[in-house]
Design a protein around this motif. Sequence first.
Motif: not given
Ligand code: NI
Length: 187
Positions: A90, A92, A99, A101, A138
Motif C-alpha cells: 500500500h 499511506h 514508517e 520497518y 511498500h
Molecule cells: Ni505502511
Amino acid sequence: LSIIDTANTIDYSNGEIKGESLINATKYLKELPNIFEDQQSFENTDPNKIIYEVQAFLPVKEGLEGGLFFGKTIIYPGKIGDEYFMTKGHFHEKPDRGEFYWGIQGEGILLLMDKNRNTWAEKMYPGSLHYINGHIAHRTINIGESILSFGACWPSDAGHNYQEIMDNGFSARLKEIKGKPQLIPVR
Ligand code: NI
Ligand code: 6PG
C-alpha cells in the motif's frame, strides 16, 4: 509518586506484542486476489491458506494526528507459482507519513515504489532497519523457508491506500528464478 509497569511488552525473539489495545488480522489467500500473477496456481491452492498475519498496538484512535502505532507482521513461507508469499502492499492515505520497518526473523525483501512507479527493493533479515519515506508504496515478501517476521512503527493518521496497488500493482515482481529471487519488470 509511583513507578508502574507498562501495560505492553514485546518478545524480541519473534516480535510478538502482548498487553492492551491490540488488534490482530489474518490474511487468507482468498482475500488476496490480483496480487499473484499466476492465476492457475492461485486457483489450485487452498483459499483458506493463511499467507500473513498482522498484529498492532494502537494506543490511540486511528486517524488521530500526532500518535504512533506499533505493529508486527509475520509472512508464512510459500509460493503461488514462482512468486513468494507477500503482503498486499500500500501507499499511506496521507502520503507524507513515513514508517519504520525492522527485520526480526527470517529472510525477506521490502519492495518499494514511488509515485512515478520506479520500483526498488531492500533485503530484510534479523536486525535490518528500513526507513520508508512517505509517498513510497511498500510490500514485504518472504523469500526464505521459515517465517518472516518484522516490526513496524507508523503515524496514527497515516491510513492505508490499497486501491492504487490493487488496480496497478508494483512495476516489478519478485520471482524465484533458478532457485533465486529476482526482480522482474512488469511488461
Ligand atoms: Ni505502511
Ligand atoms: C502499516 C504497515 C504494516 C502493514 C502490514 C501488512 O502501514 O500499517 O505498513 O502494518 O500494514 O505489514 O501489509 P498490508 O497492509 O500491505 O497488507
